[in-house]
Write a protein that holds these residues in place. Sequence first.
Motif, mmCIF file in Angstrom:
data_model
loop_
_atom_site.group_PDB
_atom_site.id
_atom_site.type_symbol
_atom_site.label_atom_id
_atom_site.label_comp_id
_atom_site.label_asym_id
_atom_site.label_seq_id
_atom_site.Cartn_x
_atom_site.Cartn_y
_atom_site.Cartn_z
ATOM 1 N N MET A 283 48.408 -1.205 -47.118
ATOM 2 C CA MET A 283 48.056 -0.626 -45.826
ATOM 3 C C MET A 283 47.874 0.866 -46.065
ATOM 4 O O MET A 283 48.797 1.665 -45.889
ATOM 5 N N PRO A 284 46.674 1.265 -46.535
ATOM 6 C CA PRO A 284 46.443 2.666 -46.917
ATOM 7 C C PRO A 284 46.718 3.658 -45.791
ATOM 8 O O PRO A 284 47.136 4.783 -46.042
ATOM 9 N N SER A 285 46.455 3.234 -44.557
ATOM 10 C CA SER A 285 46.755 4.056 -43.389
ATOM 11 C C SER A 285 46.983 3.126 -42.204
ATOM 12 O O SER A 285 46.709 1.924 -42.295
ATOM 13 N N ILE A 286 47.458 3.671 -41.122
ATOM 14 C CA ILE A 286 47.761 2.836 -39.959
ATOM 15 C C ILE A 286 46.500 2.133 -39.472
ATOM 16 O O ILE A 286 45.469 2.770 -39.225
ATOM 17 N N GLY A 287 46.599 0.803 -39.384
ATOM 18 C CA GLY A 287 45.463 0.023 -38.892
ATOM 19 C C GLY A 287 44.451 -0.365 -39.939
ATOM 20 O O GLY A 287 43.467 -1.039 -39.634
ATOM 21 N N VAL A 288 44.659 0.053 -41.199
ATOM 22 C CA VAL A 288 43.735 -0.268 -42.292
ATOM 23 C C VAL A 288 44.474 -1.125 -43.310
ATOM 24 O O VAL A 288 45.586 -0.781 -43.737
ATOM 25 N N PHE A 289 43.822 -2.240 -43.728
ATOM 26 C CA PHE A 289 44.499 -3.206 -44.583
ATOM 27 C C PHE A 289 43.592 -3.676 -45.715
ATOM 28 O O PHE A 289 42.384 -3.788 -45.551
ATOM 29 N N LYS A 290 44.222 -3.963 -46.857
ATOM 30 C CA LYS A 290 43.532 -4.599 -47.981
ATOM 31 C C LYS A 290 44.233 -5.922 -48.254
ATOM 32 O O LYS A 290 45.466 -5.976 -48.298
ATOM 33 N N ALA A 291 43.439 -6.984 -48.454
ATOM 34 C CA ALA A 291 44.053 -8.309 -48.562
ATOM 35 C C ALA A 291 43.218 -9.238 -49.425
ATOM 36 O O ALA A 291 42.057 -8.968 -49.745
ATOM 37 N N SER A 292 43.848 -10.346 -49.796
ATOM 38 C CA SER A 292 43.142 -11.474 -50.401
ATOM 39 C C SER A 292 43.349 -12.673 -49.475
ATOM 40 O O SER A 292 44.310 -12.700 -48.695
ATOM 41 N N VAL A 293 42.449 -13.649 -49.563
ATOM 42 C CA VAL A 293 42.506 -14.797 -48.660
ATOM 43 C C VAL A 293 42.333 -16.079 -49.457
ATOM 44 O O VAL A 293 41.387 -16.209 -50.249
ATOM 45 N N GLN A 294 43.246 -17.017 -49.276
ATOM 46 C CA GLN A 294 43.109 -18.356 -49.850
ATOM 47 C C GLN A 294 42.621 -19.272 -48.743
ATOM 48 O O GLN A 294 43.255 -19.395 -47.698
ATOM 49 N N VAL A 295 41.477 -19.911 -48.994
ATOM 50 C CA VAL A 295 40.856 -20.779 -47.993
ATOM 51 C C VAL A 295 41.025 -22.233 -48.425
ATOM 52 O O VAL A 295 40.635 -22.604 -49.538
ATOM 53 N N LEU A 296 41.617 -23.033 -47.565
ATOM 54 C CA LEU A 296 41.866 -24.444 -47.857
ATOM 55 C C LEU A 296 41.346 -25.294 -46.711
ATOM 56 O O LEU A 296 41.562 -24.972 -45.542
ATOM 57 N N SER A 297 40.655 -26.373 -47.044
ATOM 58 C CA SER A 297 40.253 -27.322 -46.006
ATOM 59 C C SER A 297 40.304 -28.730 -46.579
ATOM 60 O O SER A 297 40.303 -28.921 -47.796
ATOM 61 N N SER A 298 40.358 -29.711 -45.697
ATOM 62 C CA SER A 298 40.479 -31.093 -46.145
ATOM 63 C C SER A 298 39.759 -32.023 -45.187
ATOM 64 O O SER A 298 39.365 -31.623 -44.085
ATOM 65 N N ARG A 299 39.622 -33.263 -45.617
ATOM 66 C CA ARG A 299 39.119 -34.312 -44.746
ATOM 67 C C ARG A 299 39.749 -35.634 -45.139
ATOM 68 O O ARG A 299 40.153 -35.834 -46.287
ATOM 69 N N PRO A 300 39.913 -36.557 -44.199
ATOM 70 C CA PRO A 300 40.594 -37.812 -44.507
ATOM 71 C C PRO A 300 39.725 -38.740 -45.334
ATOM 72 O O PRO A 300 38.499 -38.669 -45.292
ATOM 73 N N VAL A 301 40.360 -39.597 -46.092
ATOM 74 C CA VAL A 301 39.673 -40.659 -46.831
ATOM 75 C C VAL A 301 39.755 -41.926 -45.997
ATOM 76 O O VAL A 301 40.845 -42.339 -45.586
ATOM 77 N N TYR A 302 38.611 -42.524 -45.740
ATOM 78 C CA TYR A 302 38.530 -43.684 -44.849
ATOM 79 C C TYR A 302 39.436 -44.824 -45.341
ATOM 80 O O TYR A 302 39.488 -45.131 -46.529
ATOM 81 N N GLY A 303 40.148 -45.418 -44.398
ATOM 82 C CA GLY A 303 40.955 -46.585 -44.717
ATOM 83 C C GLY A 303 42.206 -46.300 -45.505
ATOM 84 O O GLY A 303 42.777 -47.206 -46.115
ATOM 85 N N SER A 304 42.651 -45.047 -45.517
ATOM 86 C CA SER A 304 43.849 -44.705 -46.279
ATOM 87 C C SER A 304 44.657 -43.670 -45.516
ATOM 88 O O SER A 304 44.213 -43.119 -44.508
ATOM 89 N N GLY A 305 45.835 -43.382 -46.020
ATOM 90 C CA GLY A 305 46.649 -42.323 -45.451
ATOM 91 C C GLY A 305 46.541 -41.049 -46.264
ATOM 92 O O GLY A 305 47.467 -40.241 -46.269
ATOM 93 N N TYR A 306 45.418 -40.888 -46.924
ATOM 94 C CA TYR A 306 45.236 -39.784 -47.875
ATOM 95 C C TYR A 306 44.224 -38.783 -47.337
ATOM 96 O O TYR A 306 43.217 -39.157 -46.753
ATOM 97 N N GLU A 307 44.502 -37.513 -47.528
ATOM 98 C CA GLU A 307 43.578 -36.456 -47.133
ATOM 99 C C GLU A 307 43.143 -35.692 -48.375
ATOM 100 O O GLU A 307 43.978 -35.216 -49.153
ATOM 101 N N THR A 308 41.847 -35.577 -48.560
ATOM 102 C CA THR A 308 41.302 -34.978 -49.778
ATOM 103 C C THR A 308 40.890 -33.528 -49.536
ATOM 104 O O THR A 308 40.336 -33.195 -48.483
ATOM 105 N N VAL A 309 41.182 -32.669 -50.495
ATOM 106 C CA VAL A 309 40.853 -31.248 -50.388
ATOM 107 C C VAL A 309 39.351 -31.057 -50.599
ATOM 108 O O VAL A 309 38.777 -31.584 -51.552
#
Length: 295
Positions: free
Chosen positions: A77-103
């Motif tokens: 946070m170099p100054s008030i209200g200013v930020f530097k960051a990294s972001v990890q993006v994750l998403s998934s969807r279900p696999v038909y007919g199973s209890g499994y969710e794939t990334v």
Amino acid sequence: MKILGLALIFIASISFSQELNCRVIVNALQVQTTERAVFTEMETEFAQFLNTTKWTNDAFEEEEVINCNLVITISEMPSIGVFKASVQVLSSRPVYGSGYETVLINFADRDWDFEYVQSQPLRFNENTFTSNITSMLAYYAYMIIGFDYDTFSEMGGTPHFQNAFKIVNNAQQTSYTGWQQFNSVRNRYWLIENVQNPQLEPIRKALYNYHRNGLDIITKDRQQAEKVILQALSDIQRANRARPRSILTISFMDAKSGELQQLFSESNLATRRQAYNLLSNIDPSRTDEYKALIE
């Protein structure tokens, strides 16, 4: 339709009419400040922006909402209200007919700097750059939706990727990192460039075959599913030869390497050898891990 799976943490859906069910986590342990409430507000405001904005013209049932996570690690946070960051993006969807969710997406965005003022509304205009917060959030909203749609119909995510590309174009005249082709070979610019690059189109088509014609039938016809998934890997190998180690290929393998090892560990030796040859060629950095398939 959405069922918790893998090691990802997805919050339970309550009642959604929009496309995304996104959990935002802000990790600011590296930042020395007594004003910690700002980070809690970020989580709430960013998630609300993602989950209440209407990103498509399609009608979504509650069980069709796309589960995703954004893990934001603020490094400075170099100054008030200013930020530097990294972001990890994750998403998934279900696999038909199973209890499994794939990334579907497991992507690390290492360059995000932004300004945030508490209680200031988050505004977004798809035709112009308004802030580096809403541009980044909207970009990943469209990317998440695009990849999800690609797994249900061949090249089905195209209009959403076009919207993401528009956001990148709007950001070209800004000084913020992550939007330009010269900042890095692994950033927002190159991810959308790869998605729209004709040389890498086989990867997008492979996403459909891998998921809809492969994983979604694996409980009914494992042999056919394995055949389709091997062909999808072969198509990705072909694209990787045209554009070696593209960010799109790397992103696919980051999301799928563990799943593929587990999937083919139950196959016969001939299939495991074929899978090993493809995986070690596409993703040589994990060759030692893939050797377990043939040992």
